[in-house]
Motif scaffolding. Structure first.
Motif, PDB file in Angstrom:
ATOM      1  N   ILE A   4       1.181  -1.135   0.156  1.00 22.61           N
ATOM      2  CA  ILE A   4       0.105   0.019  -0.055  1.00 22.61           C
ATOM      3  C   ILE A   4       0.723   1.188   0.029  1.00 22.61           C
ATOM      4  CG2 ILE A   4      -0.076   0.082   2.563  1.00 22.61           C
ATOM      5  CD1 ILE A   4      -3.110   0.943   1.918  1.00 22.61           C
ATOM      6  N   GLY A   5       0.289   2.233  -0.689  1.00 22.85           N
ATOM      7  CA  GLY A   5       1.067   3.657  -0.836  1.00 22.85           C
ATOM      8  C   GLY A   5      -0.146   4.696  -1.082  1.00 22.85           C
ATOM      9  N   CYS A   6       0.442   5.820  -1.322  1.00 23.71           N
ATOM     10  CA  CYS A   6      -0.409   6.968  -1.589  1.00 23.71           C
ATOM     11  C   CYS A   6       0.124   7.692  -2.763  1.00 23.71           C
ATOM     12  CB  CYS A   6      -0.659   7.835  -0.442  1.00 23.71           C
ATOM     13  SG  CYS A   6       1.043   8.560   0.002  1.00 23.71           S
ATOM     14  N   HIS A   7      -0.311   9.025  -3.117  1.00 21.83           N
ATOM     15  CA  HIS A   7      -0.323   9.685  -4.089  1.00 21.83           C
ATOM     16  C   HIS A   7       0.781  10.668  -3.815  1.00 21.83           C
ATOM     17  CE1 HIS A   7      -0.791  11.435  -8.436  1.00 21.83           C
ATOM     18  NE2 HIS A   7      -0.193  12.326  -7.606  1.00 21.83           N
ATOM     19  N   LEU A   8       2.158  10.679  -4.312  1.00 20.95           N
ATOM     20  CA  LEU A   8       2.896  11.802  -3.893  1.00 20.95           C
ATOM     21  C   LEU A   8       3.539  12.672  -5.070  1.00 20.95           C
ATOM     22  CD1 LEU A   8       5.335   9.098  -2.017  1.00 20.95           C
ATOM     23  CD2 LEU A   8       3.921  10.752  -0.912  1.00 20.95           C
ATOM     24  N   SER A   9       4.033  13.565  -4.753  1.00 25.24           N
ATOM     25  CA  SER A   9       4.436  14.720  -5.514  1.00 25.24           C
ATOM     26  C   SER A   9       5.946  14.470  -6.203  1.00 25.24           C
ATOM     27  CB  SER A   9       4.377  16.032  -5.102  1.00 25.24           C
ATOM     28  OG  SER A   9       5.181  17.084  -5.935  1.00 25.24           O
ATOM     29  N   GLY A  25       5.338   4.331   6.294  1.00 24.33           N
ATOM     30  CA  GLY A  25       5.025   3.019   6.322  1.00 24.33           C
ATOM     31  C   GLY A  25       4.518   2.220   4.790  1.00 24.33           C
ATOM     32  N   ALA A  26       4.638   3.125   3.808  1.00 26.09           N
ATOM     33  CA  ALA A  26       4.327   2.461   2.459  1.00 26.09           C
ATOM     34  C   ALA A  26       5.380   1.674   1.822  1.00 26.09           C
ATOM     35  CB  ALA A  26       3.890   3.810   1.411  1.00 26.09           C
ATOM     36  N   ARG A 266      -1.635   7.682   8.615  1.00 22.98           N
ATOM     37  CA  ARG A 266      -2.697   7.017   9.540  1.00 22.98           C
ATOM     38  C   ARG A 266      -3.557   6.080   8.825  1.00 22.98           C
ATOM     39  NH1 ARG A 266      -2.798  12.372  11.401  1.00 22.98           N
ATOM     40  NH2 ARG A 266      -4.619  13.027   9.928  1.00 22.98           N
ATOM     41  N   GLU A 267      -3.975   6.312   7.774  1.00 16.98           N
ATOM     42  CA  GLU A 267      -4.620   5.475   7.026  1.00 16.98           C
ATOM     43  C   GLU A 267      -3.902   4.020   6.597  1.00 16.98           C
ATOM     44  OE1 GLU A 267      -8.201   7.949   4.679  1.00 16.98           O
ATOM     45  OE2 GLU A 267      -6.234   7.674   3.526  1.00 16.98           O
ATOM     46  N   ILE A 268      -2.764   4.417   6.224  1.00 14.65           N
ATOM     47  CA  ILE A 268      -1.866   3.110   5.858  1.00 14.65           C
ATOM     48  C   ILE A 268      -1.722   2.047   7.181  1.00 14.65           C
ATOM     49  CG2 ILE A 268       0.601   2.306   5.480  1.00 14.65           C
ATOM     50  CD1 ILE A 268       0.715   4.718   3.343  1.00 14.65           C
ATOM     51  N   ALA A 269      -1.427   3.032   8.276  1.00 17.71           N
ATOM     52  CA  ALA A 269      -1.444   2.312   9.644  1.00 17.71           C
ATOM     53  C   ALA A 269      -2.810   1.376   9.955  1.00 17.71           C
ATOM     54  CB  ALA A 269      -1.139   2.915  10.507  1.00 17.71           C
TER      55      ALA A 269
END
Length: 277
Positions: A4-9, A25-26, A266-269
């Motif tokens: 899992i990860g998120c959008h980064l710049s 934590g991604a 927080r969402e990843i955790a």
């Protein structure tokens, strides 16, 4: 393991994105290939991309996801807009060859009154002009919510595009939870049925990534407004089932929720706590 990860710049560079992902934590991330509301692209830095490749290998990253700009519309009724889409996608795919284990995601586009069949034909034509023999990057069509004249609002439409692409072995799908929910696919109560339908029409082997987002709107609203995980109409229990489903649990998940970096952490955790190892 939950990938899992998120959008980064990408503004500070590729290696920086990898380092930033690790701090929250991604083990993967998504980034825009160019200005998402325009088309300008940062200078190609092959050394920076190689440094990211080394970091990802050292930390066992899942595939990262390059996202095309929102302005890319290969089925526009305006020829110049279609030409920009071909130029941008072609350049993106050439640049991404320098990255290991990367996939390229794009919104199929809006037919703007031409009809879905013509939209499907034009999107496939764009892909056939841009993709090339031997390319390493798999191209992903994103599931859409169905607002306006969007193409890709149904699994049938995505399947029709794929059927017309020459290098279809390098084509997959990114399932966006907010989009499919807003598009009328009940992933809260009928997840198994939705995935069975996907398998029948497209094939689960083509499902390569999941945008994991809650929705501000109810099932079938066709609105496409993302919400934080557990705070929308999809709900936390549905996400527990999604990330643990046998057909999904090994895929990479990418958060596109309305958050800053600490919110993503927080969402990843939280999602890792819901994941059954």
């Amino acid at each position: 393991m939950l990938h899992i990860g998120c959008h980064l710049s990408v503004s500070q560079g590729f290696r920086h994105m990898g380092e930033e992902a690790l701090t929250i934590g991604a083990d993967t991330f998504q980034f825009f290939t160019r200005n998402p509301r325009g088309g300008s692209v940062r200078k190609l830095d092959i050394d920076d991309m190689k440094q990211l490749n080394e970091l990802m290998a050292a930390h066992d990253f899942a595939p990262i996801l390059a996202h095309a700009p929102y302005t890319l519309n290969g089925c526009s009724k305006t020829e110049r807009t279609r030409q920009f889409a071909v130029e941008a996608m072609s350049e993106d795919l050439q640049r991404l060859e320098y990255l290991d284990n990367c996939r390229y995601n794009f919104h199929p586009g809006s037919h703007v009154g031409q009809g879905a069949d013509e939209g499907i034909r034009l999107i496939a034509s764009m892909m056939n002009q841009c993709m090339f023999s031997g390319q390493r990057t798999t191209v992903l069509l994103e599931t859409m919510a169905g607002k306006g004249t969007e193409v890709g609002r149904s699994f049938e439409e995505l399947a029709a595009i794929i059927d017309k692409v020459q290098f279809s072995d390098k084509v997959g799908v990114c399932l966006d939870t907010c989009h499919v929910f807003d598009g009328g696919y009940d992933i809260t109560e009928r997840l198994d049925e939705v995935l069975e339908q996907f398998d029948r029409l497209i094939g689960l082997e083509r499902l390569k990534a999941v945008h994991i987002n809650d929705s501000k709107n109810p099932l079938g609203s066709r609105k496409d407004r993302h919400e934080k995980i557990g705070e929308g109409h999809i709900g936390l229990e549905a996400f527990r089932k999604i990330i643990n489903h046998p057909a999904l649990r090994t895929l990479p998940f990418y958060l596109e929720t309305p958050n800053e970096l600490d919110g993503y952490a927080r969402e990843i955790a939280m999602l890792r706590d819901l994941y059954c190892e």
